[in-house]
Write an enzyme that holds these catalytic residues in place. Structure first.
Site, PDB file in Angstrom:
ATOM      1  CE  LYS A  88      -4.077   1.984   2.339  1.00 54.84           C
ATOM      2  NZ  LYS A  88      -4.827   1.681   3.673  1.00 54.84           N
ATOM      3  CB  SER A 163      -8.105   3.828   2.479  1.00 50.96           C
ATOM      4  OG  SER A 163      -7.239   3.142   3.321  1.00 50.96           O
ATOM      5  CB  SER A 187      -8.478   1.152   5.352  1.00 51.62           C
ATOM      6  OG  SER A 187      -8.956   2.227   5.316  1.00 51.62           O
TER       7      SER A 187
END
Lengths: 513, 99
Positions: A88, A163, A187
């Site tokens: 990420k 997210s 997330s």
């Protein structure tokens, strides 16, 4: 199409690690196969999966070649040596740009590696690149990325969650067998539920936050994302553990998550007490989500677990408390983006003051959601409103933790749906913050209390054929219980699903590139 | 709960060092009002005798020995700077000319 029909990219991380260790396949071949898959399905940004913001093909192939050379020389390698991973883009990497999905960090190359990045490298994991996300991890759809949304491989017109939508989508699109996510309010878990993959939020402090660009420091926690429960456990054990560089890191042994996943796969949950959270269901929950959730609970019971209903009355106040605590911490954390030391600088023409340049840069560099939350936090922390908003929210946080404490006195784990609905169409909730925030209704309590939680695939909703996740919550430092439950469920469903749920996803169109 | 005016939103933006366009101010005013209305329910539950929680787990200060150790070089610290000069960050003027 089943995972095995995808060739190398359809294999699990555990299988790939074994094949590489035995010499059946080289790390370079495995890495190249995943890079080819990324080439075929990830772009273009306007119509592909768009899970990646940056792909480091040369770096990944070099790391893989190094694994092959050291294996040939008889060196002892890590348990996931040569296995590709998608990272990420909120985790700093000195060899790749790090943007956190924000225009304000476009092109920024951090001067240091996050502890997670360092541990992955030390474990000989091959990092393919950096994944798309909502700006500074604020959002539930990946639509708040400054670089355009990620698409859900199950239906390319829908969001993959957020997210960490990029990390989850990279797994569901067979671009990587492993990914790292971060979870501040859901997330990791919400995107896992919406893409039919596995996502674990470890106990707060279980995985180092050093080099994790902060959203809300008291809530942020990095963790593993994978297609199988065992793969998530293997990744968990590689990145978890005490780190002197993170003052909130827990100085205690990492729970035996790999052992728990292996034991869970034997399919016996006898003696396990499971509590169904009474408050999470009913109005606002999609019928297909509730149906699959009820099936999963029945399945746990069939595996020997003792299921009871548990009331956590303050959980319904977790969402409003979170949307005061989170913006407050965000408004403070994002103050570091001041256009002075790194990142974007706008309007520095020699006539403007530092403050004017700062105002212009932040106005131009932050997206709508970041601005919304900075403003909310500034309001909640301002004198005259502090007690009524931030102060009250902190009290609710105490009440939520007490609900967990009382519940875990009666049961070993709690369960609920991960999300109230399946993946929604891109654009549907983009300018309706309250509707967007409700995605995280069930996942937020664990961030407020810091306990471990995970989402595991539990079927497809009848009305839209999209994945549903089972949310499992365990006490602080009992992360192993999540893996036991997840692995038991995974093997129980394997018969009726013909393997993983993901095998039922439609085949993605490969581009000509 | 008080409703939040456009002037108040503009004031908050100044405090937060955010240049907002007029249409952004209009849009945000309505949305902040709506969000604050929804989250205000936290006042319903938390009584005076409930202690606040600022952090999920008990945390204490962590100290390390005060010994010299390697750190970023000036070059790497400045590598991402929007502007640098003579081995330092170059920033726009901080004080007005009359100061």
């Amino acid at each position: 199409m089943s995972g095995t029909e995808h060739g190398l990219v359809g294999r699990t991380a555990a299988e790939l690690a074994t094949s590489i260790a035995s010499g059946e396949v080289s790390a370079v071949e495995v890495t190249q196969a995943h890079l080819d898959r990324v080439d075929a399905v990830d772009g273009p940004a306007e119509s592909g999966v768009h899970a990646f913001l940056h792909v480091d093909a040369d770096g990944a192939l070099a790391a893989a070649a190094d694994v092959d050379a050291r294996r040939a020389a008889g060196e002892r390698l890590g348990p996931l040596a040569g296995v590709p991973l998608a990272l990420k883009d909120v985790i700093t990497t000195s060899d790749m740009p790090t943007t956190a999905g924000s225009r304000i960090l476009d092109g920024w190359r951090p001067p240091y590696d996050a502890t997670i990045a360092r541990r992955l490298r030390e474990a000989d994991v091959v990092v393919l690149g950096k994944t798309n996300m909502d700006e500074f991890a604020m959002g539930s759809s990946t639509e708040n990325s400054a670089f355009g949304p990620t698409r859900n491989p199950w239906d390319m017109t829908r969001i993959p969650g957020g997210s960490g939508g990029g990390s989850a989508a990279s797994l569901a699109a067979y671009e990587a067998p492993l990914a790292i996510g971060t979870d501040t309010g859901g997330s990791i878990r919400q995107p896992a539920a919406l893409t039919g993959t596995v996502g674990v939020k470890p106990t707060y402090g279980g995985v180092s936050r050093y080099g994790l660009i902060a959203c809300a420091s008291s809530l942020d926690q990095a963790g593993p994302c994978a297609r199988t429960v065992l793969d998530a456990a293997l990744l968990h054990s590689v990145v978890a553990g005490h780190d002197a560089l993170d003052a909130t890191s827990i100085d205690q042994p990492v729970p035996d998550v790999v052992g728990a996943a292996r034991r869970g796969a034997e399919g016996d949950l006898t003696g396990l007490r499971v509590g169904v959270v009474k408050e999470f269901g009913g109005e606002g929950y999609q019928a297909g989500v509730e149906a699959r959730f009820n099936d999963a609970v029945a399945q746990l019971s069939k595996l020997g677990a003792e299921v009871v209903e548990v009331s956590c009355p303050n959980f319904v106040y977790a969402l409003p408390a979170y949307y005061l605590i989170l913006p407050s911490e965000v408004s403070s954390n994002l103050a570091r983006f001041d256009a002075m030391r790194y990142g974007l600088r706008v309007g520095d023409d020699g006539t403007r003051s530092a403050e004017e340049v700062m105002n212009r840069t932040r106005g131009a560099g932050f997206g709508a959601e970041a601005k919304r939350r900075i403003m909310l936090g500034t309001y909640a922390l301002s004198s005259g409103y502090y007690d009524a908003y931030y102060g009250q929210a902190q009290k609710v946080r105490t009440l939520v933790a007490r609900d967990f404490e009382a519940a875990f006195g009666r049961v070993d784990v709690l369960v609920s749906p991960t999300t109230p609905t399946t993946a929604f169409p891109i654009g549907e909730r983009v300018d309706d913050p309250l509707a967007m925030y409700r995605n995280d209704l069930c996942t937020i309590p664990s961030n407020l209390a810091g306990n471990a939680s995970a989402s595991f695939p539990c079927g497809l909703a009848d009305e839209d054929g999209l994945p549903v996740g089972l949310h499992v919550m365990a006490p602080v430092l009992a992360d192993d219980r999540l893996y036991r439950v997840g692995a038991a469920l995974e093997q129980a469903y394997a018969g009726s699903w013909g393997g993983l749920l993901l095998n039922q996803a439609p085949e993605l169109k490969e581009s000509a590139s | 709960m008080p409703s939040i005016s456009r002037e108040e939103v503009a004031h908050l933006a100044r405090l937060a060092r955010l240049d907002l366009e007029p249409d952004e101010l209009d849009h945000l005013s309505g949305q902040l009002d709506q969000i604050l209305g929804a989250v205000a329910q936290v006042a319903e539950v938390a009584a005076d005798d409930i202690p606040p929680t600022s952090h999920a787990l008990p945390v204490t200060n962590v100290f390390r020995d005060d010994l010299p150790r390697p750190s970023l070089t000036p070059e790497s610290a400045l590598a991402g700077a929007p502007a640098a000069e003579d081995g330092r960050f170059r920033v726009p003027q901080i004080l007005g000319e009359e100061q």
